[in-house]
Design a protein around this motif. Structure first.
Motif, PDB file in Angstrom:
ATOM      1  N   ALA A   1       0.809  -1.220   0.000  1.00 53.26           N
ATOM      2  CA  ALA A   1       0.000   0.000   0.000  1.00 53.26           C
ATOM      3  C   ALA A   1       0.847   1.278   0.000  1.00 53.26           C
ATOM      4  CB  ALA A   1      -0.967   0.007   1.179  1.00 53.26           C
ATOM      5  N   THR A   2       1.797   1.392   0.904  1.00 53.53           N
ATOM      6  CA  THR A   2       2.585   2.620   1.049  1.00 53.53           C
ATOM      7  C   THR A   2       4.031   2.276   1.408  1.00 53.53           C
ATOM      8  OG1 THR A   2       2.344   2.998   3.432  1.00 53.53           O
ATOM      9  CG2 THR A   2       0.541   3.784   2.034  1.00 53.53           C
ATOM     10  N   ILE A   3       4.870   3.277   1.413  1.00 62.36           N
ATOM     11  CA  ILE A   3       6.250   3.101   1.860  1.00 62.36           C
ATOM     12  C   ILE A   3       6.268   2.562   3.293  1.00 62.36           C
ATOM     13  CG2 ILE A   3       8.395   4.322   2.429  1.00 62.36           C
ATOM     14  CD1 ILE A   3       7.697   6.269   0.117  1.00 62.36           C
ATOM     15  N   ASN A   4       5.311   2.983   4.108  1.00 63.00           N
ATOM     16  CA  ASN A   4       5.238   2.526   5.503  1.00 63.00           C
ATOM     17  C   ASN A   4       5.029   1.023   5.623  1.00 63.00           C
ATOM     18  OD1 ASN A   4       5.522   5.129   6.462  1.00 63.00           O
ATOM     19  ND2 ASN A   4       3.326   5.485   6.572  1.00 63.00           N
ATOM     20  N   ASP A   5       4.546   0.400   4.560  1.00 62.14           N
ATOM     21  CA  ASP A   5       4.259  -1.034   4.588  1.00 62.14           C
ATOM     22  C   ASP A   5       5.410  -1.886   4.060  1.00 62.14           C
ATOM     23  OD1 ASP A   5       1.485  -0.810   5.552  1.00 62.14           O
ATOM     24  OD2 ASP A   5       1.191   0.249   3.663  1.00 62.14           O
ATOM     25  N   LEU A   6       6.519  -1.247   3.703  1.00 63.60           N
ATOM     26  CA  LEU A   6       7.683  -1.985   3.230  1.00 63.60           C
ATOM     27  C   LEU A   6       8.351  -2.723   4.377  1.00 63.60           C
ATOM     28  CD1 LEU A   6       9.270   0.729   0.918  1.00 63.60           C
ATOM     29  CD2 LEU A   6       8.205  -1.421   0.181  1.00 63.60           C
ATOM     30  N   GLY A   7       8.849  -3.897   4.056  1.00 63.47           N
ATOM     31  CA  GLY A   7       9.608  -4.663   5.028  1.00 63.47           C
ATOM     32  C   GLY A   7      11.009  -4.920   4.511  1.00 63.47           C
ATOM     33  N   PRO A   8      11.850  -5.502   5.332  1.00 61.30           N
ATOM     34  CA  PRO A   8      13.223  -5.786   4.917  1.00 61.30           C
ATOM     35  C   PRO A   8      13.313  -6.609   3.626  1.00 61.30           C
ATOM     36  CG  PRO A   8      12.987  -6.140   7.272  1.00 61.30           C
ATOM     37  CD  PRO A   8      11.607  -5.895   6.723  1.00 61.30           C
ATOM     38  N   ASP A   9      12.346  -7.491   3.405  1.00 61.84           N
ATOM     39  CA  ASP A   9      12.355  -8.325   2.197  1.00 61.84           C
ATOM     40  C   ASP A   9      12.027  -7.534   0.937  1.00 61.84           C
ATOM     41  OD1 ASP A   9      12.961 -10.496   3.789  1.00 61.84           O
ATOM     42  OD2 ASP A   9      10.902 -11.262   3.842  1.00 61.84           O
ATOM     43  N   ASP A  10      11.594  -6.284   1.070  1.00 66.40           N
ATOM     44  CA  ASP A  10      11.212  -5.473  -0.086  1.00 66.40           C
ATOM     45  C   ASP A  10      12.345  -4.590  -0.600  1.00 66.40           C
ATOM     46  OD1 ASP A  10       8.502  -6.402  -0.124  1.00 66.40           O
ATOM     47  OD2 ASP A  10       8.126  -5.137   1.625  1.00 66.40           O
ATOM     48  N   ARG A  11      13.508  -4.671   0.008  1.00 61.36           N
ATOM     49  CA  ARG A  11      14.642  -3.820  -0.397  1.00 61.36           C
ATOM     50  C   ARG A  11      14.961  -3.979  -1.873  1.00 61.36           C
ATOM     51  NH1 ARG A  11      17.962  -5.563   4.696  1.00 61.36           N
ATOM     52  NH2 ARG A  11      17.302  -3.963   6.153  1.00 61.36           N
ATOM     53  N   GLU A  12      15.097  -5.209  -2.326  1.00 65.33           N
ATOM     54  CA  GLU A  12      15.450  -5.448  -3.724  1.00 65.33           C
ATOM     55  C   GLU A  12      14.338  -4.993  -4.661  1.00 65.33           C
ATOM     56  OE1 GLU A  12      17.186  -9.187  -4.783  1.00 65.33           O
ATOM     57  OE2 GLU A  12      18.235  -9.316  -2.871  1.00 65.33           O
ATOM     58  N   LEU A  13      13.101  -5.162  -4.257  1.00 67.34           N
ATOM     59  CA  LEU A  13      11.979  -4.760  -5.096  1.00 67.34           C
ATOM     60  C   LEU A  13      11.960  -3.250  -5.306  1.00 67.34           C
ATOM     61  CD1 LEU A  13       9.394  -5.422  -6.636  1.00 67.34           C
ATOM     62  CD2 LEU A  13       8.165  -5.354  -4.456  1.00 67.34           C
ATOM     63  N   VAL A  14      12.146  -2.485  -4.255  1.00 68.23           N
ATOM     64  CA  VAL A  14      12.160  -1.023  -4.370  1.00 68.23           C
ATOM     65  C   VAL A  14      13.369  -0.582  -5.195  1.00 68.23           C
ATOM     66  CG1 VAL A  14      12.327   1.154  -3.105  1.00 68.23           C
ATOM     67  CG2 VAL A  14      10.824  -0.659  -2.272  1.00 68.23           C
ATOM     68  N   GLY A  15      14.514  -1.177  -4.948  1.00 68.06           N
ATOM     69  CA  GLY A  15      15.688  -0.882  -5.757  1.00 68.06           C
ATOM     70  C   GLY A  15      15.440  -1.206  -7.223  1.00 68.06           C
ATOM     71  N   HIS A  16      14.744  -2.294  -7.476  1.00 63.70           N
ATOM     72  CA  HIS A  16      14.416  -2.687  -8.847  1.00 63.70           C
ATOM     73  C   HIS A  16      13.610  -1.601  -9.559  1.00 63.70           C
ATOM     74  CE1 HIS A  16      13.491  -5.379 -12.176  1.00 63.70           C
ATOM     75  NE2 HIS A  16      12.224  -5.038 -12.037  1.00 63.70           N
TER      76      HIS A  16
END
Length: 121
Positions: free
Chosen positions: A48-63
């Motif tokens: 939903a938002t940046i606030n909902d990102l977790g450690p496992d989402d690092r690569e996805l956001v970088g992607h």
């Protein structure tokens, strides 16, 4: 997370002018562009938002940022410059609660970006 406009685009339930797709993300032209080039890059994973990102989402956001740079180069505005924006929450201007990265180009941008809105407040 409930179904959003962007999840419907991912599922091809509503049309979009898609310019890029891979296993993790999708990029399409914004229907209300704020610049001559205005793309939205979204993860296929529902966040939903940046606030909902977790450690496992690092690569996805970088992607998403790697894809933005790739599209800028392919579309020929990488040298002229471009802006990337990721809003978090309604007060920041987020209207669809599915994480997305705006990629804007094709005109000079000022700073701060919302000076006119701040004067109206």
């Amino acid at each position: 997370m409930s179904e959003t406009l962007f999840s419907k685009i991912i599922n091809r339930e509503i049309p979009a002018d898609i310019v890029y797709e891979d296993d993790l993300s999708l990029a399409f032209r914004d229907i209300n562009p704020q610049a001559p080039v205005h793309l939205l890059l979204i993860p296929k994973k529902a966040i939903a938002t940046i606030n909902d990102l977790g450690p496992d989402d690092r690569e996805l956001v970088g992607h998403l940022f790697v894809v933005a740079a790739k599209l800028a180069k392919e579309m020929g505005f990488d040298d002229d410059g471009y802006r990337t924006v990721m809003n978090c929450g309604a007060n920041a201007g987020q209207t669809v609660f599915h994480l997305h990265l705006h990629l804007l180009a094709g005109k000079p941008f000022g700073w701060p970006p919302y000076t006119d809105r701040m004067k109206q407040a």
